[in-house]
Structure formats: structure tokens, C-alpha cells
Design a protein around this motif. Structure first.
Motif, PDB file in Angstrom:
ATOM      1  N   LEU A   1      -9.529  -4.969  14.419  1.00 43.76           N
ATOM      2  CA  LEU A   1      -8.861  -5.495  13.238  1.00 43.76           C
ATOM      3  C   LEU A   1      -8.779  -4.382  12.203  1.00 43.76           C
ATOM      4  CD1 LEU A   1     -10.749  -7.846  14.565  1.00 43.76           C
ATOM      5  CD2 LEU A   1      -9.982  -9.127  12.623  1.00 43.76           C
ATOM      6  N   TYR A   2      -7.571  -3.917  11.926  1.00 37.78           N
ATOM      7  CA  TYR A   2      -7.342  -2.881  10.924  1.00 37.78           C
ATOM      8  C   TYR A   2      -6.818  -3.562   9.661  1.00 37.78           C
ATOM      9  CZ  TYR A   2      -7.308   0.261  14.976  1.00 37.78           C
ATOM     10  OH  TYR A   2      -7.620   0.935  16.119  1.00 37.78           O
ATOM     11  N   VAL A   3      -7.458  -3.287   8.525  1.00 34.53           N
ATOM     12  CA  VAL A   3      -7.003  -3.805   7.238  1.00 34.53           C
ATOM     13  C   VAL A   3      -6.707  -2.585   6.380  1.00 34.53           C
ATOM     14  CG1 VAL A   3      -7.561  -5.248   5.266  1.00 34.53           C
ATOM     15  CG2 VAL A   3      -8.481  -5.823   7.518  1.00 34.53           C
ATOM     16  N   ASP A   4      -5.423  -2.353   6.105  1.00 34.32           N
ATOM     17  CA  ASP A   4      -4.984  -1.139   5.415  1.00 34.32           C
ATOM     18  C   ASP A   4      -4.296  -1.491   4.100  1.00 34.32           C
ATOM     19  OD1 ASP A   4      -5.826   0.428   7.616  1.00 34.32           O
ATOM     20  OD2 ASP A   4      -3.939   0.032   8.637  1.00 34.32           O
ATOM     21  N   LEU A   5      -4.560  -0.671   3.090  1.00 33.61           N
ATOM     22  CA  LEU A   5      -3.942  -0.812   1.775  1.00 33.61           C
ATOM     23  C   LEU A   5      -2.865   0.256   1.643  1.00 33.61           C
ATOM     24  CD1 LEU A   5      -3.974  -2.098  -1.104  1.00 33.61           C
ATOM     25  CD2 LEU A   5      -5.626  -0.325  -1.724  1.00 33.61           C
ATOM     26  N   PHE A   6      -1.651  -0.167   1.296  1.00 37.44           N
ATOM     27  CA  PHE A   6      -0.528   0.748   1.113  1.00 37.44           C
ATOM     28  C   PHE A   6       0.006   0.632  -0.302  1.00 37.44           C
ATOM     29  CE2 PHE A   6      -0.546   0.379   5.678  1.00 37.44           C
ATOM     30  CZ  PHE A   6      -0.134   1.621   6.121  1.00 37.44           C
ATOM     31  N   ARG A   7       0.399   1.776  -0.842  1.00 37.57           N
ATOM     32  CA  ARG A   7       1.070   1.804  -2.147  1.00 37.57           C
ATOM     33  C   ARG A   7       2.561   1.938  -1.905  1.00 37.57           C
ATOM     34  NH1 ARG A   7       0.205   5.939  -7.238  1.00 37.57           N
ATOM     35  NH2 ARG A   7       1.522   4.768  -8.669  1.00 37.57           N
ATOM     36  N   ILE A   8       3.351   1.186  -2.658  1.00 38.42           N
ATOM     37  CA  ILE A   8       4.806   1.195  -2.500  1.00 38.42           C
ATOM     38  C   ILE A   8       5.404   2.230  -3.442  1.00 38.42           C
ATOM     39  CG2 ILE A   8       6.904  -0.175  -2.769  1.00 38.42           C
ATOM     40  CD1 ILE A   8       5.196  -2.637  -2.115  1.00 38.42           C
ATOM     41  N   TRP A   9       6.253   3.080  -2.882  1.00 33.97           N
ATOM     42  CA  TRP A   9       7.002   4.055  -3.672  1.00 33.97           C
ATOM     43  C   TRP A   9       8.472   3.725  -3.578  1.00 33.97           C
ATOM     44  CZ3 TRP A   9       4.616   7.281  -6.887  1.00 33.97           C
ATOM     45  CH2 TRP A   9       3.277   7.568  -6.664  1.00 33.97           C
ATOM     46  N   LYS A  10       9.184   3.954  -4.653  1.00 39.38           N
ATOM     47  CA  LYS A  10      10.615   3.629  -4.690  1.00 39.38           C
ATOM     48  C   LYS A  10      11.439   4.574  -3.799  1.00 39.38           C
ATOM     49  CE  LYS A  10      10.361   0.562  -8.116  1.00 39.38           C
ATOM     50  NZ  LYS A  10       9.592  -0.535  -7.624  1.00 39.38           N
ATOM     51  N   ILE A  11      11.160   5.876  -3.889  1.00 41.38           N
ATOM     52  CA  ILE A  11      11.964   6.864  -3.167  1.00 41.38           C
ATOM     53  C   ILE A  11      11.275   7.307  -1.871  1.00 41.38           C
ATOM     54  CG2 ILE A  11      13.003   9.146  -3.317  1.00 41.38           C
ATOM     55  CD1 ILE A  11      13.180   8.709  -6.356  1.00 41.38           C
ATOM     56  N   TRP A  12       9.968   7.521  -1.930  1.00 36.90           N
ATOM     57  CA  TRP A  12       9.214   8.021  -0.782  1.00 36.90           C
ATOM     58  C   TRP A  12       8.778   6.882   0.123  1.00 36.90           C
ATOM     59  CZ3 TRP A  12       9.661  13.039  -0.449  1.00 36.90           C
ATOM     60  CH2 TRP A  12       9.825  13.782  -1.599  1.00 36.90           C
ATOM     61  N   PRO A  13       8.371   7.207   1.335  1.00 37.53           N
ATOM     62  CA  PRO A  13       7.797   6.158   2.202  1.00 37.53           C
ATOM     63  C   PRO A  13       6.496   5.626   1.599  1.00 37.53           C
ATOM     64  CG  PRO A  13       8.369   8.121   3.484  1.00 37.53           C
ATOM     65  CD  PRO A  13       8.529   8.475   2.030  1.00 37.53           C
ATOM     66  N   ASN A  14       6.108   4.437   2.030  1.00 34.12           N
ATOM     67  CA  ASN A  14       4.883   3.827   1.519  1.00 34.12           C
ATOM     68  C   ASN A  14       3.690   4.718   1.837  1.00 34.12           C
ATOM     69  OD1 ASN A  14       6.359   1.631   0.639  1.00 34.12           O
ATOM     70  ND2 ASN A  14       6.087   0.539   2.567  1.00 34.12           N
ATOM     71  N   GLU A  15       2.733   4.762   0.898  1.00 35.12           N
ATOM     72  CA  GLU A  15       1.583   5.651   1.007  1.00 35.12           C
ATOM     73  C   GLU A  15       0.355   4.878   1.474  1.00 35.12           C
ATOM     74  OE1 GLU A  15      -1.291   8.239  -1.994  1.00 35.12           O
ATOM     75  OE2 GLU A  15       0.295   7.001  -2.820  1.00 35.12           O
ATOM     76  N   PHE A  16      -0.265   5.344   2.560  1.00 37.58           N
ATOM     77  CA  PHE A  16      -1.527   4.771   3.007  1.00 37.58           C
ATOM     78  C   PHE A  16      -2.607   5.187   2.017  1.00 37.58           C
ATOM     79  CE2 PHE A  16      -5.556   5.467   5.211  1.00 37.58           C
ATOM     80  CZ  PHE A  16      -5.811   4.195   5.675  1.00 37.58           C
ATOM     81  N   VAL A  17      -3.352   4.221   1.483  1.00 32.30           N
ATOM     82  CA  VAL A  17      -4.377   4.514   0.494  1.00 32.30           C
ATOM     83  C   VAL A  17      -5.758   4.480   1.131  1.00 32.30           C
ATOM     84  CG1 VAL A  17      -5.401   3.806  -1.699  1.00 32.30           C
ATOM     85  CG2 VAL A  17      -2.929   3.622  -1.352  1.00 32.30           C
ATOM     86  N   LEU A  18      -6.094   3.389   1.771  1.00 26.68           N
ATOM     87  CA  LEU A  18      -7.388   3.272   2.443  1.00 26.68           C
ATOM     88  C   LEU A  18      -7.324   2.160   3.468  1.00 26.68           C
ATOM     89  CD1 LEU A  18      -9.315   0.651   1.318  1.00 26.68           C
ATOM     90  CD2 LEU A  18      -9.086   2.002  -0.731  1.00 26.68           C
TER      91      LEU A  18
END
Length: 185
Positions: A63-80
Motif C-alpha cells: 500500500l503506497y500512500v503518496d502526497l503530490f503537489r499540483i503545479w499549473k504549468i509543470w507536472p505534479n510534484e511528488f512530495v512524500l
């Protein structure tokens, strides 16, 4: 020409990953409380997989639980992210049901009196603390839950020789809704 199409179709169906019909993720539900991010979700397995576990075939779920940040221009950023490994073992003769959950260096083993209670515990995550909002930048975020089940242990040589052969029995991905982390002032 039709033989070529038949052979091509057979190869595609034999070596394509198994579709996850009947396997669904409920959630993920995100809750923000006291500057912490909590995640809850559960997995619903198909009857065939439940019956295999009941008959004594051990299953290992990642079970992977990942937090992503949304960017308008760039691809979504993996945070942790966090990884849980859950194993389900049932002995139909002794009526013993054991499930383990490991995260990092922590291993929890639980014994159950009924098969249903083991399934309920092993296939759900309730209010797992992901992180504190003070540790991440303000912005829009979402949680991605990925659950995969490995096929029984294959020798490593087979994986190297047959790179097109899937090592997963199934893999399911589901994203939460978007939530906003405000800046601290």
C-alpha cells in the motif's frame, strides 16, 4: 493474414497485465486536523481473491500512500510517501487467521478469531497520519493511493529474462480530491 492477427491477439492477452475488475479502492478520504494530514481508505477485493486467501494461499499487499503537489504549468510534484506491506495468512484446517502490517522498521502482527475480521483490518487504513502541514509549502495537493499484489515469488532470473512478464497480480491506483494547504502567518 488472419493467423498473424490471431497470434498477435494471443500474445497481447497472455502478456498484458491482469485487469483489476472487481477490485476497488474506497476513498481516499483526506482530513486536516491540528495541522496534520490524515488519510483513510479501504480496498475491496473480488470474490476469487478472497476465496484464495480462505483456502490458505498467502497474499502480500503493498500500500503506497503518496502526497503530490499540483503545479499549473509543470507536472505534479511528488512530495512524500509512505509504504505499508500487509500480509494475509489463513489456515483453513486450524481456523487460524494472521495478518501483519509493516511500515519502515515497525512490524505489527495480529491474530484474529474470524476470517472477516482479518480481512476488515488488513484491507483498511483509518486516520493514518501522513505529515504535518508545517513541513510542506503552501499550495494545492492530492493524495494518491496505489495498492499492488505480487504474484507468488518468482526466481529473479525469470524477471530478467522475461521483462514483459508482469510481476503483479493486480495494481490499483486512486487519487483523492484536491485540498489546499494555506501558508502559516
Amino acid at each position: 493474414m488472419s493467423k498473424l492477427y490471431t497470434i498477435f491477439f494471443l500474445l497481447i492477452t497472455l502478456f498484458s497485465p491482469v485487469l483489476s475488475e472487481g477490485r476497488t479502492i474506497t476513498g481516499p478520504k483526506v482530513r486536516l486536523a491540528n495541522n496534520d494530514i490524515f488519510v483513510s481508505f479501504s480496498l475491496n477485493l473480488e470474490d476469487k481473491t478472497i476465496q484464495e486467501i480462505k483456502n490458505g494461499i498467502d497474499k502480500e499487499l503493498k500500500l503506497y500512500v503518496d502526497l503530490f503537489r499540483i503545479w499549473k504549468i509543470w507536472p505534479n510534484e511528488f512530495v512524500l510517501g509512505k509504504l505499508y506491506i500487509r500480509t494475509l495468512k489463513a489456515d483453513p484446517v486450524k481456523k487460524e487467521y494472521v495478518s501483519t502490517s509493516s511500515e519502515g522498521g515497525t512490524l505489527v502482527e495480529r491474530r484474529f478469531k474470524s476470517f472477516e475480521s482479518m480481512i476488515s483490518w488488513a484491507l483498511s487504513v483509518q486516520d493514518m497520519k501522513l505529515t504535518n502541514t508545517r513541513e510542506i509549502d503552501p499550495g494545492e495537493y492530492f493524495i494518491r493511493v496505489t495498492i499492488e499484489s505480487r504474484i507468488r515469488k518468482l526466481p529473479p532470473v525469470i524477471g530478467y529474462l522475461f521483462i514483459f512478464l508482469s510481476e503483479n497480480e493486480f495494481k490499483i491506483v486512486k487519487d483523492s480530491g484536491i485540498f489546499v494547504i494555506e501558508g502559516t502567518k
